[in-house]
Design a protein around this motif. Sequence first.
Motif, PDB file in Angstrom:
ATOM      1  N   SER A 137      37.638 -57.168  53.873  1.00  0.00           N
ATOM      2  CA  SER A 137      38.707 -56.635  53.017  1.00  0.00           C
ATOM      3  C   SER A 137      39.826 -57.645  52.842  1.00  0.00           C
ATOM      4  O   SER A 137      40.372 -57.798  51.740  1.00  0.00           O
ATOM      5  CB  SER A 137      39.260 -55.335  53.612  1.00  0.00           C
ATOM      6  OG  SER A 137      38.282 -54.329  53.612  1.00  0.00           O
ATOM      7  N   ALA A 140      38.781 -60.013  50.361  1.00  0.00           N
ATOM      8  CA  ALA A 140      38.817 -59.413  49.016  1.00  0.00           C
ATOM      9  C   ALA A 140      40.219 -59.444  48.418  1.00  0.00           C
ATOM     10  O   ALA A 140      40.377 -59.585  47.205  1.00  0.00           O
ATOM     11  CB  ALA A 140      38.302 -57.979  49.071  1.00  0.00           C
ATOM     12  N   TRP A 141      41.234 -59.329  49.258  1.00  0.00           N
ATOM     13  CA  TRP A 141      42.623 -59.316  48.785  1.00  0.00           C
ATOM     14  C   TRP A 141      43.160 -60.723  48.481  1.00  0.00           C
ATOM     15  O   TRP A 141      44.271 -60.845  47.953  1.00  0.00           O
ATOM     16  CB  TRP A 141      43.543 -58.670  49.824  1.00  0.00           C
ATOM     17  CG  TRP A 141      43.442 -57.184  49.884  1.00  0.00           C
ATOM     18  CD1 TRP A 141      42.861 -56.447  50.874  1.00  0.00           C
ATOM     19  CD2 TRP A 141      43.943 -56.238  48.940  1.00  0.00           C
ATOM     20  NE1 TRP A 141      42.963 -55.108  50.599  1.00  0.00           N
ATOM     21  CE2 TRP A 141      43.625 -54.942  49.414  1.00  0.00           C
ATOM     22  CE3 TRP A 141      44.622 -56.347  47.734  1.00  0.00           C
ATOM     23  CZ2 TRP A 141      43.959 -53.781  48.729  1.00  0.00           C
ATOM     24  CZ3 TRP A 141      44.958 -55.190  47.054  1.00  0.00           C
ATOM     25  CH2 TRP A 141      44.627 -53.926  47.550  1.00  0.00           C
ATOM     26  N   VAL A 146      41.742 -56.351  44.775  1.00  0.00           N
ATOM     27  CA  VAL A 146      40.313 -56.153  44.972  1.00  0.00           C
ATOM     28  C   VAL A 146      39.718 -55.732  43.638  1.00  0.00           C
ATOM     29  O   VAL A 146      40.046 -54.659  43.120  1.00  0.00           O
ATOM     30  CB  VAL A 146      40.042 -55.087  46.055  1.00  0.00           C
ATOM     31  CG1 VAL A 146      38.547 -54.862  46.232  1.00  0.00           C
ATOM     32  CG2 VAL A 146      40.687 -55.497  47.374  1.00  0.00           C
ATOM     33  N   GLN A 148      36.591 -54.756  40.907  1.00  0.00           N
ATOM     34  CA  GLN A 148      35.564 -53.718  40.944  1.00  0.00           C
ATOM     35  C   GLN A 148      34.324 -54.180  41.720  1.00  0.00           C
ATOM     36  O   GLN A 148      33.813 -53.449  42.569  1.00  0.00           O
ATOM     37  CB  GLN A 148      35.167 -53.311  39.528  1.00  0.00           C
ATOM     38  CG  GLN A 148      34.103 -52.225  39.506  1.00  0.00           C
ATOM     39  CD  GLN A 148      33.702 -51.819  38.090  1.00  0.00           C
ATOM     40  OE1 GLN A 148      34.085 -52.458  37.121  1.00  0.00           O
ATOM     41  NE2 GLN A 148      32.930 -50.758  37.989  1.00  0.00           N
ATOM     42  N   GLU A 150      34.047 -56.590  43.951  1.00  0.00           N
ATOM     43  CA  GLU A 150      34.379 -56.752  45.371  1.00  0.00           C
ATOM     44  C   GLU A 150      34.434 -55.397  46.060  1.00  0.00           C
ATOM     45  O   GLU A 150      33.959 -55.226  47.185  1.00  0.00           O
ATOM     46  CB  GLU A 150      35.715 -57.485  45.531  1.00  0.00           C
ATOM     47  CG  GLU A 150      35.663 -58.924  45.087  1.00  0.00           C
ATOM     48  CD  GLU A 150      37.044 -59.523  44.916  1.00  0.00           C
ATOM     49  OE1 GLU A 150      37.983 -58.796  44.500  1.00  0.00           O
ATOM     50  OE2 GLU A 150      37.189 -60.727  45.205  1.00  0.00           O
ATOM     51  N   GLY A 151      35.035 -54.420  45.366  1.00  0.00           N
ATOM     52  CA  GLY A 151      35.120 -53.064  45.899  1.00  0.00           C
ATOM     53  C   GLY A 151      33.745 -52.454  46.120  1.00  0.00           C
ATOM     54  O   GLY A 151      33.500 -51.788  47.134  1.00  0.00           O
ATOM     55  N   GLN A 155      32.076 -51.238  49.559  1.00  0.00           N
ATOM     56  CA  GLN A 155      31.493 -49.900  49.701  1.00  0.00           C
ATOM     57  C   GLN A 155      30.071 -49.973  50.258  1.00  0.00           C
ATOM     58  O   GLN A 155      29.678 -49.154  51.093  1.00  0.00           O
ATOM     59  CB  GLN A 155      31.501 -49.169  48.361  1.00  0.00           C
ATOM     60  CG  GLN A 155      32.873 -48.724  47.927  1.00  0.00           C
ATOM     61  CD  GLN A 155      32.854 -48.051  46.562  1.00  0.00           C
ATOM     62  OE1 GLN A 155      31.819 -47.591  46.093  1.00  0.00           O
ATOM     63  NE2 GLN A 155      34.017 -48.008  45.927  1.00  0.00           N
ATOM     64  N   HIS A 169      38.923 -47.182  52.727  1.00  0.00           N
ATOM     65  CA  HIS A 169      40.237 -47.339  52.084  1.00  0.00           C
ATOM     66  C   HIS A 169      41.337 -47.553  53.131  1.00  0.00           C
ATOM     67  O   HIS A 169      42.264 -48.343  52.910  1.00  0.00           O
ATOM     68  CB  HIS A 169      40.556 -46.151  51.181  1.00  0.00           C
ATOM     69  CG  HIS A 169      39.732 -46.159  49.930  1.00  0.00           C
ATOM     70  ND1 HIS A 169      39.450 -45.026  49.225  1.00  0.00           N
ATOM     71  CD2 HIS A 169      39.119 -47.173  49.259  1.00  0.00           C
ATOM     72  CE1 HIS A 169      38.703 -45.342  48.173  1.00  0.00           C
ATOM     73  NE2 HIS A 169      38.490 -46.639  48.186  1.00  0.00           N
ATOM     74  N   MET A 172      40.941 -51.114  54.238  1.00  0.00           N
ATOM     75  CA  MET A 172      41.440 -52.009  53.187  1.00  0.00           C
ATOM     76  C   MET A 172      42.955 -52.019  53.171  1.00  0.00           C
ATOM     77  O   MET A 172      43.574 -53.076  52.937  1.00  0.00           O
ATOM     78  CB  MET A 172      40.888 -51.576  51.825  1.00  0.00           C
ATOM     79  CG  MET A 172      39.399 -51.823  51.675  1.00  0.00           C
ATOM     80  SD  MET A 172      38.736 -51.140  50.127  1.00  0.00           S
ATOM     81  CE  MET A 172      39.549 -52.202  48.930  1.00  0.00           C
TER      82      MET A 172
END
Length: 177
Positions: A137, A140-141, A146, A148, A150-151, A155, A169, A172
């Motif tokens: 996470s 990703a930031w 983040v 779509q 990467e999200g 997931q 979440h 994250m």
Amino acid sequence: MAEVKRLGSLGNVAAVQEALAQADAYKEMLEREAAAKAEAEAQHAAAEAHVGAQISALVEAAYLVASADGRYTSSESDRLVERVGALTENKFAADHLAAMANDAQGRASEGIDARAHAIAEILPDPELRRATLLVASAVAWLDGGVGQKEGLALQSLARAFGFSIDELHKIMGQAHG
């Protein structure tokens, strides 16, 4: 009498060594010591290999998220290595982490779900899984948000690890600060 004379000469190092070499109990003790040392070294090597596999899985998870958008540049690689190095308190050399990321790149063609499940097998401990999601996470930031893809990669990792989307979440949120 011969034994007394022989023991009298034990002040001589060579004579002591010769006497010890003839003592079966002493030989057995040295063999046990060598076997115990070899066993300890083998256990240490196995433990290091296990930890290495776990760190490699963590790096792979971060790589999967960083490359989810279909591009993984050298600057992203540098930042991934830098971030994972910092998050692991620089316990691993940057070139070693970069090699792990390169290995992950070679396995990425198997698909995110397959790799996420493979990572989950390497990391059965829920806390290690949570830490891995936290690192992924954080990666990703790096670009300010983040995306779509990467999200979706996060997931997939969360599902393979047995975490709900709500829990992901929360993780994250921790990674974002």
